[in-house]
Write an enzyme that holds these catalytic residues in place. Sequence first.
Site, PDB file in Angstrom:
ATOM      1  CG  HIS A  61       9.236   1.338  12.322  1.00 38.54           C
ATOM      2  ND1 HIS A  61       9.322  -0.038  12.261  1.00 38.54           N
ATOM      3  CD2 HIS A  61       8.898   1.646  13.593  1.00 38.54           C
ATOM      4  CE1 HIS A  61       9.060  -0.536  13.463  1.00 38.54           C
ATOM      5  NE2 HIS A  61       8.803   0.465  14.289  1.00 38.54           N
ATOM      6  CG  MET A 107       7.978  -8.068   6.230  1.00 39.69           C
ATOM      7  SD  MET A 107       7.777  -6.619   7.316  1.00 39.69           S
ATOM      8  CE  MET A 107       7.539  -7.448   8.882  1.00 39.69           C
ATOM      9  NE  ARG A 108      15.154 -12.134   5.581  1.00 33.78           N
ATOM     10  CZ  ARG A 108      15.580 -13.277   5.046  1.00 33.78           C
ATOM     11  NH1 ARG A 108      14.770 -14.004   4.316  1.00 33.78           N
ATOM     12  NH2 ARG A 108      16.812 -13.707   5.260  1.00 33.78           N
ATOM     13  CB  SER A 150      -0.979   0.005   1.182  1.00 35.42           C
ATOM     14  OG  SER A 150      -0.298   0.167   2.400  1.00 35.42           O
ATOM     15  CG  ASN A 151       3.673   2.623   2.919  1.00 33.71           C
ATOM     16  OD1 ASN A 151       3.505   3.803   3.201  1.00 33.71           O
ATOM     17  ND2 ASN A 151       3.467   1.644   3.784  1.00 33.71           N
TER      18      ASN A 151
HETATM   19  C1  GRF Z   1       3.958  -0.533   6.849  1.00 39.21           C
HETATM   20  O1  GRF Z   1       3.140  -0.340   7.956  1.00 39.21           O
HETATM   21  C2  GRF Z   1       5.374  -0.159   7.153  1.00 39.21           C
HETATM   22  O2  GRF Z   1       5.484   0.835   8.122  1.00 39.21           O
HETATM   23  C3  GRF Z   1       5.953  -1.440   7.696  1.00 39.21           C
HETATM   24  O3  GRF Z   1       5.349  -2.443   6.912  1.00 39.21           O
HETATM   25  C4  GRF Z   1       4.067  -2.006   6.480  1.00 39.21           C
HETATM   26  C5  GRF Z   1       4.013  -2.214   4.984  1.00 39.21           C
HETATM   27  O4  GRF Z   1       2.723  -2.032   4.464  1.00 39.21           O
HETATM   28  N1  GRF Z   1       7.401  -1.416   7.599  1.00 39.21           N
HETATM   29  P1  GRF Z   1       2.462  -2.039   2.895  1.00 39.21           P
HETATM   30  O5  GRF Z   1       3.014  -3.333   2.330  1.00 39.21           O
HETATM   31  O6  GRF Z   1       3.112  -0.830   2.303  1.00 39.21           O
HETATM   32  O7  GRF Z   1       0.963  -1.996   2.762  1.00 39.21           O
END
Ligand code: GRF
Length: 196
Positions: A116, A97-98, A18-19
């Site tokens: 974060h 996530m790494r 989503s980001n």
């Molecule tokens: C976000 O909340 C970010 O802060 C964390 O992982 C999540 C990723 O979300 N590091 P998305 O995959 O961008 O929806």
Amino acid sequence: MSGHRAIRLGVLGSGRGSNFEAICRAIEQRTLHAEIGAVLSNQPGARILELGRQCGARTECIVPITPRGRLDAETEEKYVGILRQENVDLVVLAGFMRIVGPVFLAAFPRRIINIHPSLLPKHRGSDAAAQALAAGDKVTGCTVHYVDAGVDTGEIIAQREVPVQPGDTAETLQARIQTAEHELLPAVIAAFARHE
Ligand code: GRF
């Protein structure tokens, strides 16, 4: 749009993306002068890979040799090789996530940022929203920071506060934090693009 050249981004994510979508939206809306050079994931089937393909970017999944934690050097070389081939200026960890290691850090000094879901230095690591609830925080938020050799320890670039509301669960709070992330991350990248 200003006259500066578009900044080329390498976006790394493991999940929903989503980001990444928020970055693409800002590019479309011309509030961010950027191009997507590559979208890379460690997770086959991650939605971010599908989103990367949709936007026509080079999109690859590289599964690390080690199952969790810090990336092994061989895998880091593969990621860095692609990011270099695609002339990436800035590496954005958007739900990756790494943990990146010395090969990455040497290849892109002060050019790797991470988003974060807490007001760092509070609540590093995973489950930051749950950590904020457990701590009884009334306010939490999100942080964009430079990536260094630690986990969520790099220099803070920008933060946005988010209220904790009565009855919040980790899920409702995380969703509210993400809304703030979707504004903060493109805004920080836009500042990079303007060389601020
Ligand atoms: C976000 O909340 C970010 O802060 C964390 O992982 C999540 C990723 O979300 N590091 P998305 O995959 O961008 O929806």
